[in-house]
Design a protein around this motif. Structure first.
Motif, mmCIF file in Angstrom:
data_model
loop_
_atom_site.group_PDB
_atom_site.id
_atom_site.type_symbol
_atom_site.label_atom_id
_atom_site.label_comp_id
_atom_site.label_asym_id
_atom_site.label_seq_id
_atom_site.Cartn_x
_atom_site.Cartn_y
_atom_site.Cartn_z
ATOM 1 N N ALA A 26 0.844 -1.206 0.000
ATOM 2 C CA ALA A 26 0.000 0.000 0.000
ATOM 3 C C ALA A 26 0.877 1.253 0.000
ATOM 4 N N PRO A 27 0.388 2.322 -0.639
ATOM 5 C CA PRO A 27 1.163 3.572 -0.637
ATOM 6 C C PRO A 27 1.412 4.068 0.791
ATOM 7 N N ALA A 28 2.600 4.580 1.009
ATOM 8 C CA ALA A 28 2.961 5.090 2.333
ATOM 9 C C ALA A 28 2.025 6.214 2.755
ATOM 10 N N SER A 29 1.558 6.996 1.787
ATOM 11 C CA SER A 29 0.657 8.110 2.125
ATOM 12 C C SER A 29 -0.646 7.600 2.739
ATOM 13 N N LEU A 30 -1.162 6.483 2.221
ATOM 14 C CA LEU A 30 -2.395 5.903 2.770
ATOM 15 C C LEU A 30 -2.135 5.306 4.149
ATOM 16 N N LYS A 31 -1.013 4.629 4.298
ATOM 17 C CA LYS A 31 -0.674 4.048 5.598
ATOM 18 C C LYS A 31 -0.534 5.133 6.658
ATOM 19 N N ASP A 32 0.151 6.215 6.306
ATOM 20 C CA ASP A 32 0.331 7.317 7.253
ATOM 21 C C ASP A 32 -1.001 7.961 7.606
ATOM 22 N N ALA A 33 -1.829 8.202 6.590
ATOM 23 C CA ALA A 33 -3.126 8.846 6.822
ATOM 24 C C ALA A 33 -4.015 7.965 7.696
ATOM 25 N N ALA A 34 -4.032 6.665 7.428
ATOM 26 C CA ALA A 34 -4.856 5.748 8.222
ATOM 27 C C ALA A 34 -4.332 5.646 9.646
ATOM 28 N N GLY A 35 -3.017 5.674 9.810
ATOM 29 C CA GLY A 35 -2.432 5.626 11.147
ATOM 30 C C GLY A 35 -2.792 6.848 11.968
ATOM 31 N N THR A 36 -2.871 7.983 11.299
ATOM 32 C CA THR A 36 -3.252 9.222 11.976
ATOM 33 C C THR A 36 -4.750 9.255 12.254
ATOM 34 N N ALA A 37 -5.546 8.803 11.284
ATOM 35 C CA ALA A 37 -7.009 8.873 11.392
ATOM 36 C C ALA A 37 -7.562 7.885 12.419
#
Length: 127
Positions: A41-52
């Protein structure tokens, strides 16, 4: 006496931190992460989901309050229907994955489908 009060306040704080990360239905969260956050998965999605965290589907102060993506998912995944299939791990996983796939087709406020947003590496809650 000050030490006792301080210890109690600190203990309550630590307990509150632990409780805030619980999700309403852990199997839904688990399958969402398995489907959309694999190693590739794109790192941007992983980061966003981790924050959300819970705000992937929820918003506000109550777990009953959902964002647009949460409302789309809620059309296809309900706690009552999940209760009927949860005894069979294969059926429960199939139920959740099919519901998530149906929600992918729903349109976000931007006009793109939630699936398109996810494939682009954006969180579906970002709209």
């Amino acid at each position: 006496m000050k030490k006792v009060c301080l210890t109690l306040v600190f203990g309550a704080f630590v307990l509150a931190l632990g409780l805030s990360s619980a999700s309403a239905l852990p199997p839904f969260d688990k399958e969402w992460k398995a489907k959309y956050l694999p190693d590739s998965a794109p790192a941007s999605l992983k980061d966003a989901a981790g924050t959300a965290k819970c705000n992937v589907c929820h918003e506000g102060t109550s777990k009953k309050m959902r964002n647009a993506y949460g409302k789309a998912v809620g059309k296809y995944l309900t706690k009552a229907d999940f209760e009927a299939v949860k005894a069979d791990p294969e059926k429960s996983k199939k139920y959740i994955v099919e519901g998530l796939e149906k929600a992918e087709a729903e349109k976000s406020a931007s006009g793109k489908s939630f699936g398109e947003l996810i494939k682009a590496g954006k969180g579906p809650w970002e709209g």
